[in-house]
Design a protein around this motif. Structure first.
Motif, PDB file in Angstrom:
ATOM      1  N   LEU A 186       0.827  -1.212   0.000  1.00  0.00           N
ATOM      2  CA  LEU A 186       0.000   0.000   0.000  1.00  0.00           C
ATOM      3  C   LEU A 186       0.861   1.262   0.000  1.00  0.00           C
ATOM      4  O   LEU A 186       0.624   2.196  -0.781  1.00  0.00           O
ATOM      5  CB  LEU A 186      -0.921  -0.004   1.223  1.00  0.00           C
ATOM      6  CG  LEU A 186      -2.318  -0.599   1.055  1.00  0.00           C
ATOM      7  CD1 LEU A 186      -3.043  -0.625   2.397  1.00  0.00           C
ATOM      8  CD2 LEU A 186      -3.128   0.182   0.031  1.00  0.00           C
ATOM      9  N   ILE A 187       1.848   1.296   0.874  1.00  0.00           N
ATOM     10  CA  ILE A 187       2.715   2.483   0.970  1.00  0.00           C
ATOM     11  C   ILE A 187       3.467   2.707  -0.342  1.00  0.00           C
ATOM     12  O   ILE A 187       3.502   3.832  -0.874  1.00  0.00           O
ATOM     13  CB  ILE A 187       3.697   2.332   2.138  1.00  0.00           C
ATOM     14  CG1 ILE A 187       2.938   2.335   3.471  1.00  0.00           C
ATOM     15  CG2 ILE A 187       4.735   3.453   2.116  1.00  0.00           C
ATOM     16  CD1 ILE A 187       3.807   2.046   4.675  1.00  0.00           C
ATOM     17  N   ALA A 188       4.037   1.633  -0.888  1.00  0.00           N
ATOM     18  CA  ALA A 188       4.800   1.759  -2.131  1.00  0.00           C
ATOM     19  C   ALA A 188       3.896   2.154  -3.292  1.00  0.00           C
ATOM     20  O   ALA A 188       4.252   3.016  -4.117  1.00  0.00           O
ATOM     21  CB  ALA A 188       5.521   0.446  -2.436  1.00  0.00           C
ATOM     22  N   GLY A 189       2.721   1.558  -3.382  1.00  0.00           N
ATOM     23  CA  GLY A 189       1.809   1.865  -4.477  1.00  0.00           C
ATOM     24  C   GLY A 189       1.250   3.271  -4.397  1.00  0.00           C
ATOM     25  O   GLY A 189       1.125   3.964  -5.420  1.00  0.00           O
ATOM     26  N   LEU A 190       0.903   3.718  -3.192  1.00  0.00           N
ATOM     27  CA  LEU A 190       0.403   5.085  -3.024  1.00  0.00           C
ATOM     28  C   LEU A 190       1.470   6.112  -3.392  1.00  0.00           C
ATOM     29  O   LEU A 190       1.193   7.111  -4.067  1.00  0.00           O
ATOM     30  CB  LEU A 190      -0.063   5.296  -1.583  1.00  0.00           C
ATOM     31  CG  LEU A 190      -1.373   4.610  -1.173  1.00  0.00           C
ATOM     32  CD1 LEU A 190      -1.567   4.687   0.337  1.00  0.00           C
ATOM     33  CD2 LEU A 190      -2.563   5.237  -1.892  1.00  0.00           C
ATOM     34  N   ALA A 191       2.702   5.864  -2.935  1.00  0.00           N
ATOM     35  CA  ALA A 191       3.790   6.793  -3.233  1.00  0.00           C
ATOM     36  C   ALA A 191       4.091   6.841  -4.730  1.00  0.00           C
ATOM     37  O   ALA A 191       4.253   7.921  -5.320  1.00  0.00           O
ATOM     38  CB  ALA A 191       5.040   6.395  -2.449  1.00  0.00           C
ATOM     39  N   ALA A 192       4.146   5.653  -5.355  1.00  0.00           N
ATOM     40  CA  ALA A 192       4.449   5.608  -6.785  1.00  0.00           C
ATOM     41  C   ALA A 192       3.347   6.256  -7.614  1.00  0.00           C
ATOM     42  O   ALA A 192       3.620   6.974  -8.585  1.00  0.00           O
ATOM     43  CB  ALA A 192       4.655   4.154  -7.220  1.00  0.00           C
ATOM     44  N   GLY A 193       2.098   6.007  -7.238  1.00  0.00           N
ATOM     45  CA  GLY A 193       0.986   6.576  -7.993  1.00  0.00           C
ATOM     46  C   GLY A 193       0.836   8.067  -7.801  1.00  0.00           C
ATOM     47  O   GLY A 193       0.567   8.805  -8.758  1.00  0.00           O
ATOM     48  N   LEU A 237      12.033  -1.872  -9.152  1.00  0.00           N
ATOM     49  CA  LEU A 237      12.218  -2.896  -8.130  1.00  0.00           C
ATOM     50  C   LEU A 237      11.132  -3.950  -8.218  1.00  0.00           C
ATOM     51  O   LEU A 237      11.397  -5.155  -8.078  1.00  0.00           O
ATOM     52  CB  LEU A 237      12.221  -2.250  -6.741  1.00  0.00           C
ATOM     53  CG  LEU A 237      12.344  -3.202  -5.546  1.00  0.00           C
ATOM     54  CD1 LEU A 237      13.653  -3.997  -5.622  1.00  0.00           C
ATOM     55  CD2 LEU A 237      12.256  -2.428  -4.237  1.00  0.00           C
ATOM     56  N   VAL A 238       9.905  -3.507  -8.476  1.00  0.00           N
ATOM     57  CA  VAL A 238       8.787  -4.445  -8.654  1.00  0.00           C
ATOM     58  C   VAL A 238       9.070  -5.371  -9.831  1.00  0.00           C
ATOM     59  O   VAL A 238       8.861  -6.588  -9.751  1.00  0.00           O
ATOM     60  CB  VAL A 238       7.472  -3.672  -8.862  1.00  0.00           C
ATOM     61  CG1 VAL A 238       6.374  -4.600  -9.377  1.00  0.00           C
ATOM     62  CG2 VAL A 238       7.031  -3.007  -7.566  1.00  0.00           C
ATOM     63  N   ASP A 239       9.555  -4.807 -10.943  1.00  0.00           N
ATOM     64  CA  ASP A 239       9.853  -5.627 -12.127  1.00  0.00           C
ATOM     65  C   ASP A 239      10.923  -6.667 -11.824  1.00  0.00           C
ATOM     66  O   ASP A 239      10.829  -7.827 -12.259  1.00  0.00           O
ATOM     67  CB  ASP A 239      10.304  -4.730 -13.278  1.00  0.00           C
ATOM     68  CG  ASP A 239       9.180  -3.841 -13.797  1.00  0.00           C
ATOM     69  OD1 ASP A 239       8.006  -4.189 -13.580  1.00  0.00           O
ATOM     70  OD2 ASP A 239       9.488  -2.792 -14.391  1.00  0.00           O
ATOM     71  N   VAL A 240      11.959  -6.263 -11.078  1.00  0.00           N
ATOM     72  CA  VAL A 240      13.049  -7.189 -10.749  1.00  0.00           C
ATOM     73  C   VAL A 240      12.534  -8.328  -9.866  1.00  0.00           C
ATOM     74  O   VAL A 240      12.828  -9.506 -10.107  1.00  0.00           O
ATOM     75  CB  VAL A 240      14.197  -6.441 -10.045  1.00  0.00           C
ATOM     76  CG1 VAL A 240      15.210  -7.426  -9.471  1.00  0.00           C
ATOM     77  CG2 VAL A 240      14.871  -5.481 -11.017  1.00  0.00           C
TER      78      VAL A 240
END
Length: 275
Positions: free
Chosen positions: A89-96, A110-113
């Protein structure tokens, strides 16, 4: 004819999971046997009134080991789910929210890796570096599993940013924290919770698989995956050894999937399935 307020799959899934959790939590009341105490004279006994699931190669009551082992497996699954949900949630909110920024690029790369890296290989590397234990098992699972939550959250955030309410809040000078708390998080929490219920079953299967490979809690502590590994050598002689842990794993994963389907039908009317 009046329809059910809640999807039948959700009701059945919650009832089944509640029953399993109650049995596991009430293990000392359900069975009087110590899950780690050995009785050589009762080894490999078939199911009976005294031992409903029989005994293993050390004479230990299998029902006791299944119920006590469920505490370890369920605890690991819920802890791993909570950690992955929070990180995702934290990573997705920040990225979005900061789409196109260096932060967004770093998170998504990092998600892709991690998506390209085999999960079992990473778990074995962690076990080889730090040893096998309950904590290291959780680290191996959490380090990879958060990426699906991050990707889903980011996609929901990007869609929410196109809505009029978000644009109005930004024009009125709302801070990033306010935008996340008031506009983005409420829209993301529903789809993420639906994904979490489906992922809980997959997490249990992965944790059981890692325990089966010897990467979980050390013997003689009971755990569903390690119980399957312990009984495979005696499957031809006493197939009932695998019945208990396999049945509980199957029923628990089934309950989680039913809850996930029910929550999807309840929270997303556009994808309502035929009940």
């Amino acid at each position: 004819m009046p329809s059910f307020k809640y999807p039948i799959s959700l009701v059945i899934g919650i009832a089944l999971l509640s029953l399993l959790v109650t049995l596991i939590a009430a293990a000392p009341l359900v069975t009087p046997y110590d899950p780690v105490k050995q009785q050589a004279s009762e080894r490999l006994e078939k199911p009976s009134l005294e031992h409903p699931l029989g005994t293993d190669r050390f004479g230990r009551d299998l029902l006791s080991r299944v119920l006590y082992g469920g505490k370890t497996t369920l605890l690991a699954s819920f802890l791993a789910l909570g950690a992955t949900l929070l990180i995702g949630l934290i990573a997705g909110l920040a990225a979005g929210l900061f789409q196109g920024s260096i932060l967004d690029v770093m998170i998504m790369r990092l998600v892709d890796v991690l998506l390209a890296f085999p999960f079992m290989v990473l778990a074995m590397v962690i076990a080889a570096l730090f040893g096998t234990s309950f904590v290291h098992l959780l680290i191996a699972v959490v380090s990879v599993w958060w990426v699906s939550f991050a990707r889903l959250t980011r996609s929901v955030v990007l869609r929410a940013k196109q809505e009029t309410s978000f644009a109005a809040a930004r024009v009125l000078g709302a801070s990033s924290a306010t935008l996340i708390w008031k506009e983005l998080l409420p829209k993301a929490i529903g789809p993420v919770l639906v994904l979490a219920t489906f992922e809980l079953g997959s997490l249990m299967l992965s944790i059981a698989a890692l325990s089966f490979l010897g990467l979980g809690s050390k013997p003689p502590a009971p755990e569903w995956g390690s119980m399957l590994a312990d009984g495979r050598d005696h499957f031809m002689q006493a197939p009932h050894i695998l019945l208990g842990p396999a049945l509980f794993i199957m029923l628990t994963v089934l309950a989680c999937n039913l809850i996930g389907e029910g929550m999807r039908d309840r929270l997303d009317p556009y994808e309502r399935s035929e009940l």
